[in-house]
Design an enzyme around this catalytic site. Structure first.
Site, PDB file in Angstrom:
ATOM      1  N   TYR A  54      26.049  89.783   7.811  1.00  0.00           N
ATOM      2  CA  TYR A  54      25.519  88.496   7.316  1.00  0.00           C
ATOM      3  C   TYR A  54      26.049  87.364   8.184  1.00  0.00           C
ATOM      4  O   TYR A  54      27.234  87.332   8.490  1.00  0.00           O
ATOM      5  CB  TYR A  54      25.956  88.255   5.862  1.00  0.00           C
ATOM      6  CG  TYR A  54      24.828  88.406   4.884  1.00  0.00           C
ATOM      7  CD1 TYR A  54      23.664  87.669   5.047  1.00  0.00           C
ATOM      8  CD2 TYR A  54      24.913  89.275   3.801  1.00  0.00           C
ATOM      9  CE1 TYR A  54      22.602  87.805   4.164  1.00  0.00           C
ATOM     10  CE2 TYR A  54      23.860  89.414   2.911  1.00  0.00           C
ATOM     11  CZ  TYR A  54      22.702  88.669   3.097  1.00  0.00           C
ATOM     12  OH  TYR A  54      21.665  88.794   2.233  1.00  0.00           O
ATOM     13  N   GLU A  56      24.857  83.613   7.902  1.00  0.00           N
ATOM     14  CA  GLU A  56      24.244  82.298   7.620  1.00  0.00           C
ATOM     15  C   GLU A  56      24.917  81.208   8.444  1.00  0.00           C
ATOM     16  O   GLU A  56      26.146  81.189   8.578  1.00  0.00           O
ATOM     17  CB  GLU A  56      24.398  81.923   6.147  1.00  0.00           C
ATOM     18  CG  GLU A  56      23.426  82.639   5.235  1.00  0.00           C
ATOM     19  CD  GLU A  56      24.080  83.775   4.502  1.00  0.00           C
ATOM     20  OE1 GLU A  56      25.042  84.362   5.068  1.00  0.00           O
ATOM     21  OE2 GLU A  56      23.648  84.067   3.392  1.00  0.00           O
ATOM     22  N   ASP A 199       1.564  76.668  19.215  1.00  0.00           N
ATOM     23  CA  ASP A 199       1.888  78.006  18.701  1.00  0.00           C
ATOM     24  C   ASP A 199       1.379  78.998  19.747  1.00  0.00           C
ATOM     25  O   ASP A 199       0.183  79.284  19.824  1.00  0.00           O
ATOM     26  CB  ASP A 199       1.198  78.207  17.356  1.00  0.00           C
ATOM     27  CG  ASP A 199       1.423  79.604  16.795  1.00  0.00           C
ATOM     28  OD1 ASP A 199       1.890  80.481  17.539  1.00  0.00           O
ATOM     29  OD2 ASP A 199       1.105  79.812  15.612  1.00  0.00           O
ATOM     30  N   THR A 225       5.812  84.071  18.039  1.00  0.00           N
ATOM     31  CA  THR A 225       6.367  85.346  17.592  1.00  0.00           C
ATOM     32  C   THR A 225       6.964  85.995  18.838  1.00  0.00           C
ATOM     33  O   THR A 225       6.739  85.533  19.958  1.00  0.00           O
ATOM     34  CB  THR A 225       5.286  86.273  17.004  1.00  0.00           C
ATOM     35  OG1 THR A 225       4.204  86.347  17.932  1.00  0.00           O
ATOM     36  CG2 THR A 225       4.784  85.782  15.663  1.00  0.00           C
ATOM     37  N   LYS A 228       4.438  90.085  20.600  1.00  0.00           N
ATOM     38  CA  LYS A 228       3.084  90.262  21.145  1.00  0.00           C
ATOM     39  C   LYS A 228       3.215  90.458  22.668  1.00  0.00           C
ATOM     40  O   LYS A 228       3.812  91.435  23.097  1.00  0.00           O
ATOM     41  CB  LYS A 228       2.206  89.087  20.724  1.00  0.00           C
ATOM     42  CG  LYS A 228       2.071  89.009  19.182  1.00  0.00           C
ATOM     43  CD  LYS A 228       1.102  87.957  18.725  1.00  0.00           C
ATOM     44  CE  LYS A 228       0.869  88.020  17.233  1.00  0.00           C
ATOM     45  NZ  LYS A 228       1.574  87.004  16.457  1.00  0.00           N
ATOM     46  N   ARG A 234       9.678  92.472  16.103  1.00  0.00           N
ATOM     47  CA  ARG A 234       8.942  91.531  15.257  1.00  0.00           C
ATOM     48  C   ARG A 234       9.885  90.407  14.856  1.00  0.00           C
ATOM     49  O   ARG A 234      10.892  90.636  14.192  1.00  0.00           O
ATOM     50  CB  ARG A 234       8.413  92.232  13.998  1.00  0.00           C
ATOM     51  CG  ARG A 234       7.698  93.531  14.276  1.00  0.00           C
ATOM     52  CD  ARG A 234       6.886  93.996  13.107  1.00  0.00           C
ATOM     53  NE  ARG A 234       5.629  93.279  13.080  1.00  0.00           N
ATOM     54  CZ  ARG A 234       4.600  93.516  13.887  1.00  0.00           C
ATOM     55  NH1 ARG A 234       4.665  94.481  14.787  1.00  0.00           N
ATOM     56  NH2 ARG A 234       3.501  92.805  13.813  1.00  0.00           N
TER      57      ARG A 234
END
Ligand code: DSN
Length: 450
Positions: A54, A56, A199, A225, A228, A234
């Site tokens: 973790y 954060e 984008d 993203t 691609k 991903r």
């Protein structure tokens, strides 16, 4: 790499499904333009123990202890993103493209502000203000369109921007085959005082390699993203350009706060590492050759389709994508071609075309892309064959009429899917597809994946 050993022993149901997917990927041609095959190094980073942590917060400012290695990894990913896209600031924590885009709204808009984006049936993305997305419900969304020839209508965009005074304008799409006019959109955004967010999810690999114009000098914000054309895991990223900082010196902090704590909790550290690996790969000279070949292949695939009597939107492409226009066969035929191609191990997706006479669920087009088959090593010669196969299947099945009545249509499609399993043309094509795939193996030398 014996990556399946333990799953095989402990969970036969999941292991069987994964093995079946491995076979599908190995024996089929992946023609969905938003998909790709990541490198072994990216797979290894994704499958690493970084998933146990973790983190954060951001490097040097975490809420939990034990993050010294994660800080190194995230800082490397950020440095590589800044270099690859020539930007001042990068956030590599978005879980994917949609949360990245939503964070942009949170950073620069208030509820009810006017925003503009490319209309979804004209190739735009859901998160650019389409009515079924929260982005079309929380903000006053004004859509712009493509002209009948399939190119963006710059005059309409300027007129709509002057009339509506948007806070944010999106440029970028999921089904657009021509170069994005970043420079013109940048001028329009400046004229009306809007932020321009590019984008570039589909084309980010092409931008890094210099085979598509970069939005960096013209946009304030860039989102993408990472899975691609960039060929990573991903995930998503948001970047702020020099122009963005000149417009708003606090934009980087606004973006970071929108991601955490605004929208997300802990970042997916295994994904961050895999993004860093993919960005590292994208900065090597061989990636430029790869990206150039993606575009050469898309042009060759489009040409082969046209030579075999199939219409494509704008009669060509500038990027990795070809949009097949099936309206000469009637309306709504995309589903028939997608299903028949699936049976022939050719994976693609039905898609709307500009001025589609049908609906997004039964569109009249089909979207094809070359990033994955180019990763496999295929070139123009193979594109010629693939175009011929797709044209042959289209002529075989697209003459069928889709009933207008919903129940009759469902019954028709069920029978169509059954019948296609024994269609001789489709079966013969599948045999040829499998033979071609064997010549271009996926992940050679990776045990079960090889
Ligand atoms: N689903 C992606 C695509 O295929 O283009 C966009 O989010």
């Amino acid at each position: 790499m014996a990556m399946m050993d333990d799953i095989e022993k402990s969970d036969s149901e999941i292991s069987t499904a994964i093995k079946s997917e491995i076979k599908r990927q190995k024996e089929g041609l992946e023609l969905i333009p938003s998909e790709n095959y990541v490198s072994k190094a990216v797979l290894q980073a994704m499958g690493s123990i970084l998933t146990n942590k973790y983190s954060e917060g951001y490097a040097g400012k975490r809420y939990y202890g034990g993050n010294r290695n994660i800080d190194t990894i995230e800082s490397l990913a950020i440095a590589r993103a800044k270099k690859a896209f020539n930007v001042e600031h990068a956030n590599v924590q978005p879980y994917s493209g949609s949360p990245a885009n939503f964070a942009v709204y949170c950073a620069v808009c208030k509820y009810g502000d006017v925003i503009m984006g490319q209309n979804l049936p004209d190739g735009g993305h859901l998160t650019h203000g389409w009515k079924t997305s929260m982005t079309g419900q929380l903000f006053k969304s004004v859509s712009y369109h493509v002209k009948p020839d399939g190119y963006l209508d710059i005059e309409e965009i300027r007129k709509l921007a002057i009339e509506n005074k948007p806070k944010l304008i999106w440029v970028g799409a999921t089904a657009y085959v021509r170069e994005f006019p970043f420079e013109e959109l940048g001028k329009i955004a400046d004229e009306v005082g809007a932020y321009l967010a590019a984008d570039i999810a589909h084309i980010s690999g092409l931008v890094i390699a210099g085979v598509h114009k970069s939005p960096s000098p013209y946009a304030h914000i860039i989102t993408t993203t990472t899975h691609k054309t960039l060929r990573g895991p991903r995930g998503g990223m948001i970047m702020v350009t020099r122009k963005g900082i000149e417009k708003d010196s606090e934009l980087p902090q606004k973006i970071d706060r929108a991601i955490f704590p605004g929208l997300q909790g802990g970042p997916h550290d295994h994904t961050t590492a895999a993004i860093a690996v993919a960005l590292g790969e994208s900065l090597r000279p061989e990636f430029k050759v790869y990206a150039q070949q993606i575009v050469k292949n898309a042009k060759a695939l489009g040409q082969s389709l046209m030579d075999n009597g199939i219409k494509i939107v704008t009669n060509g492409t500038d990027n990795h994508m070809v949009l097949v226009d099936l309206t000469p066969f009637g309306k709504g035929k995309g589903v028939l071609l997608q299903d028949a191609m699936d049976e022939a191990n050719l994976t693609a997706n039905k898609n709307t075309i500009p001025n589609d006479p049908s609906s997004p669920f039964y569109p009249s087009g089909l979207r094809l892309g070359t990033p994955a088959i180019t990763t496999r090593g295929m070139k123009e010669e193979e594109m010629k064959l693939i175009g011929k196969w797709i044209a042959g299947i289209a002529k075989e099945v697209c003459g069928n009429e889709l009933p207008e009545d919903k129940e009759q249509r469902n019954a028709f499609l069920k029978k169509f899917k059954d019948d296609i399993k024994s269609n001789q043309k489709v079966l013969a094509t599948r045999k040829e597809v499998i033979e071609l795939c064997r010549k271009f193996p996926l992940y050679p030398g990776m045990g079960i994946l090889g």
